[in-house]
Design a protein around this motif. Structure first.
Motif, PDB file in Angstrom:
ATOM      1  N   THR A 207      44.498  39.409  41.130  1.00 11.79           N
ATOM      2  CA  THR A 207      44.428  37.989  42.263  1.00 11.79           C
ATOM      3  C   THR A 207      45.578  37.791  43.245  1.00 11.79           C
ATOM      4  O   THR A 207      46.109  38.870  43.401  1.00 11.79           O
ATOM      5  N   GLU A 223      38.828  34.327  45.655  1.00 10.33           N
ATOM      6  CA  GLU A 223      40.725  34.757  44.800  1.00 10.33           C
ATOM      7  C   GLU A 223      40.460  35.516  43.302  1.00 10.33           C
ATOM      8  O   GLU A 223      41.612  36.065  43.490  1.00 10.33           O
ATOM      9  N   ALA A 224      39.519  36.355  42.911  1.00  9.97           N
ATOM     10  CA  ALA A 224      39.991  36.942  42.162  1.00  9.97           C
ATOM     11  C   ALA A 224      38.732  38.034  42.763  1.00  9.97           C
ATOM     12  O   ALA A 224      37.538  37.754  42.626  1.00  9.97           O
TER      13      ALA A 224
END
Length: 816
Positions: A207, A223-224
């Motif tokens: 992340t 984001e991840a």
């Protein structure tokens, strides 16, 4: 004061004695409690383990203590971006480790393989071992013990980022990420135990923020992102393998270490080649069946007709092993349905997909102690073949409604795939690149091949011999050195030396990446993607091929119903068809032939390229800056419209223009011209020209090169119209490149001085009206040169024109 010291000492002694006495009175620690594996999933093999689904834990049985084994990591599922380099199948480094029991702990220790003593004397070995640090890679707590086998919780060891992926992302300036344990878990389908290896795979999530373009282009959410990392424990081979000494002339990869048991009069550093274990059933026979053949298995996910091409190209290697005295020693088969590519007993060829075209790789898992190859692993990028098809499309495509597509394009692409498969498998057999082979009658598949395009008598282009077929003479020589088994009683050192001498007699040579990849490198016959014994003559031929193809370029190069804007993707590799041969020809200027000569082997260590040959190369390179070469044909100038809705351009694959959405007719010339200029005005080449001229006055110096360059551009007279605009683009880039060189801190003082002097001469010519370059360009040049003379630190120069990606992605990675 003495009484106080004595009192304190007495008290301390009493305290420690009391503590020691208490410890002595304590009952010995009980054995770890019995461990129940009831309800757990058992995987029995090299290292047996249990999966506790309720607790999400992996319990590992360890019974092999103080015994070397191999541990390595790899990336099981990748990012899908060649630029990031995080590809499916990427291998981490090999580690020879051993488990050591220390009370309630088990340490996983990596002894230092770089420093050894190959001696029968245990004390001598111990002296070296204790002189250099080793690494404890992990510590496990013993949970239970039974019959000398302990059980440990391996979960913390596995549930981590073993490949340091955030570091790679950060170095590429693609974001700030960290491992997220809450979103990571063991991946059971790929965690297995085999007879000779045990494999664990983990789903790992990262992340973070500030994702770069490469990351954003391949992940669902920046984001991840989630990939899978793999841990492998492998049984090391027995001691029946005989290492073979490395020779830099042989063209075989190596391992090295320092042997402190070496006699004083011999080199401390030992080098062994890397190779598979291969033995004859009948060592006395000139040609024999092997005890066990080398077998490679192709990924069944590879589609046809690609699958057949890859299997055919891989099978070529049997030719080399036959030349080395083995019959049926090498095979390629489709991976059986019941086989697992993780099993270390299988050498595998994987078909890997990415979002962009990129490199393919041939990697090996090697025993770091001896150089024995345990497993070969090939990664072939699936988009590479599409680039080859695109090159063929620009050369010969003629799409007509209702008519079949030319078979030449597919034939060229499949021919390239055969060579690619052979090339990458060659790496896993122990062979590095040989970048001089293309100038020696295509002697090796370990070179990077550019398609050979012939010109028929009627002026049409012929792709029938674009790529060589079969294993080359150099490949056979390298395999012979690595794998040949000599009759009993033969002095192996003498036999290997004779093989090297035979190579020299047969005109077979070896030079590799370090001599080919740097743009400023010197050897005139060592380069990537070149052809022909003469780099200059081949450049002349390639330019003729390019001219013929460009004159024929039109809408028929793409299928009916395809947006005309996509013609630019077909145009790029065709317009830049000469780019690699130009790089090869540039190495003739300031060039020097040399070998990996050993004292007494009879090879000439080095020789400067003759002055007349250098001047011929310079003249041919200067033609690539001419408007007659760089100008687009009239039929192309108004052919490519802006992109239609829904067809976004991949700007790495097209020319970077300055005209917004529209196709910039001057951008191709800017990119091609800057490539030539970056080669001719390379600071290392410039310094070499000066040094060589000082030794041999008949050779051109850097002043001669710069004078010829300015004569061919600024002083060549003013063209008009579109050709004149192309000429202005080239002239401006010549100016910018000379200014960059004159202010380049890495260039020698003499090179900077020559560049500055030639700029002052150019300024004088402009002021005196001896050069007709157009008022605006003349004003710009004078202002830039005067700024350089007054205050060079404040000089601001534009970035060089970006050339679209090429080989196959424009990076300096190893692969094909």
């Amino acid at each position: 004061m003495h009484i106080r010291v004595l009192l304190v000492a007495t008290l301390l002694s009493a305290v420690f004695s009391s503590g020691y006495a208490q410890k002595k009175k304590q009952a010995p620690a009980a054995n770890p409690p019995a461990f129940s594996t009831e309800g757990m999933q058992k995987a029995e093999g090299f290292l047996t383990f249990y999966w506790d689904e309720k607790k999400g834990k992996v319990w590992l049985e360890i019974g092999r203590f103080d015994t070397p084994l191999l541990y390595y990591t790899s990336l099981a599922s990748g990012m899908g971006s060649n630029d990031l380099g995080l590809d499916r199948g990427r291998l981490g480094g090999e580690h020879v480790v051993e488990f050591r029991r220390v009370g309630p702990k088990v340490l996983m220790v990596e002894p230092n393989q770089n420093y050894r003593a190959l001696s029968e004397n245990a004390a001598e070995r111990l002296a070296v071992q204790e002189a250099f640090a080793e690494s404890v890679l992990w510590g496990f707590d013993v949970t239970s013990e039974q019959g000398g086998t302990v059980m440990v919780d391996a979960t913390p060891f596995l549930m981590r980022d073993a490949l340091h992926i955030p570091d790679d992302i950060g170095e590429m300036k693609q974001g700030k990420y960290q491992f997220d344990a809450t979103r990571s878990a063991l991946y059971l389908p790929r965690s297995k135990a085999f007879p000779k290896n045990t494999e664990f795979e983990v789903t790992v999530t990262f992340t973070g923020s500030q994702a770069g373009a490469y990351v954003r282009s391949v992940v669902p959410s920046s984001e991840a992102f989630t990939v899978r990392e793999h841990h492998s424990f492998v049984e090391l081979p027995d001691d029946g393998y005989q290492p073979r000494p490395f020779d830099p002339r042989a063209g075989v990869n190596s391992i090295s270490f320092y042997d402190y048991a070496t006699p004083i009069d011999q080199p401390l550093e030992k080098r062994y080649i890397t190779r598979h274990r291969l033995e004859k059933k009948d060592p006395s026979a000139a040609v024999s069946e092997p005890v066990e053949p080398i077998v490679y298995y192709l990924d069944p996910g590879t589609p046809e007709p690609i699958r057949s091409a890859l299997m055919e190209g891989t099978a070529w290697w049997n030719q080399a092993f036959e030349a080395a005295g083995f019959r049926n020693a090498f095979r390629v088969e489709l991976l059986p349905a019941d086989a697992d590519p993780m099993d270390v007993r299988y050498n595998v060829i994987q078909w890997v997909h990415r979002s962009t075209r990129g490199w393919s790789y041939g990697m090996s898992i090697v025993d770091p102690r001896t150089g024995e190859i345990i497993k070969g692993k090939v990664t072939l990028g699936s988009l590479r073949v599409r680039q080859d098809f695109l090159i063929a499309q620009g050369l010969v495509a003629d799409y007509q409604a209702g008519k079949p597509v030319s078979a030449e394009m597919l034939q060229l692409s499949l021919a390239r795939l055969r060579q690619l498969a052979a090339h990458e498998v060659g790496h896993t057999l122990g062979l590095p690149h040989n970048f001089i082979a293309s100038t020696e009658s295509r002697a090796s598949v370990m070179d990077y091949p550019h398609p050979v395009v012939k010109i028929n008598n009627n002026g049409t282009l012929d792709l029938s011999d674009a790529y060589a077929t079969g294993i080359g003479d150099w490949d056979k020589a390298a395999i012979r050195y690595a794998y040949a088994q000599f009759p009993e009683g033969t002095d192996e050192a003498d036999a290997l030396a004779q093989l090297i001498q035979d190579n020299q007699k047969n005109g077979l040579h070896f030079l590799t990446d370090q001599d080919a990849r740097p743009l400023g490198s010197a050897h005139p016959a060592v380069h990537l993607w070149d052809n022909g014994a003469s780099a200059v003559e081949e450049l002349q031929h390639v330019l003729r091929v390019r001219e013929i193809a460009l004159k024929q370029f039109g809408a028929q190069k793409i299928p009916v119903g395809t947006p005309l804007a996509t013609l630019e993707e077909v145009l790029v590799p065709l317009y830049l068809f000469h780019r690699y041969q130009a790089e090869a020809a540039a190495k003739v200027v300031g060039g020097m032939r040399y070998t990996y000569a050993l004292r007494g082997d009879g090879q000439e260590p080095l020789a400067f390229v003759a002055g007349d040959v250098q001047r011929k190369a310079l003249a041919e390179l200067l033609k690539t800056l001419s408007p007659s070469v760089l100008a687009l044909p009239p039929s192309v100038q108004k052919l490519i419209p802006p992109r239609p809705f829904g067809y976004r351009a991949n700007y790495r694959e097209v020319f970077e223009g300055s005209t917004g959405l529209t196709f910039d007719q001057l951008a191709p010339a800017a990119a091609a011209a800057d490539l030539t200029l970056s080669l001719l005005l390379h600071p290392e080449r410039a310094a070499r020209l000066e040094a060589h001229h000082a030794v041999e006055a008949s050779l051109p110096d850097f002043t001669e090169v710069v004078t010829a360059l300015l004569d061919a551009t600024w002083r060549s007279g003013k063209a008009t119209g579109y050709a004149g605009a192309v000429q202005e683009v080239v002239n401006q880039q010549v100016l910018d490149r000379l200014l960059k060189l004159a202010t380049n801190a890495t260039a020698t003082a003499g090179v900077r001085a020559i560049a500055g002097y030639e700029l002052s001469r150019l300024k004088t010519d402009l002021k005196n009206g001896h050069i007709r370059a157009g008022n605006a360009l003349s004003y710009y040049a004078l202002a830039q040169i005067e700024q350089f003379e007054r205050y060079p630190q404040a000089l601001e120069l534009p970035s060089p024109a970006r050339i679209p990606d090429g080989s196959p992605i424009g990076s300096d990675a190893c692969g094909n």
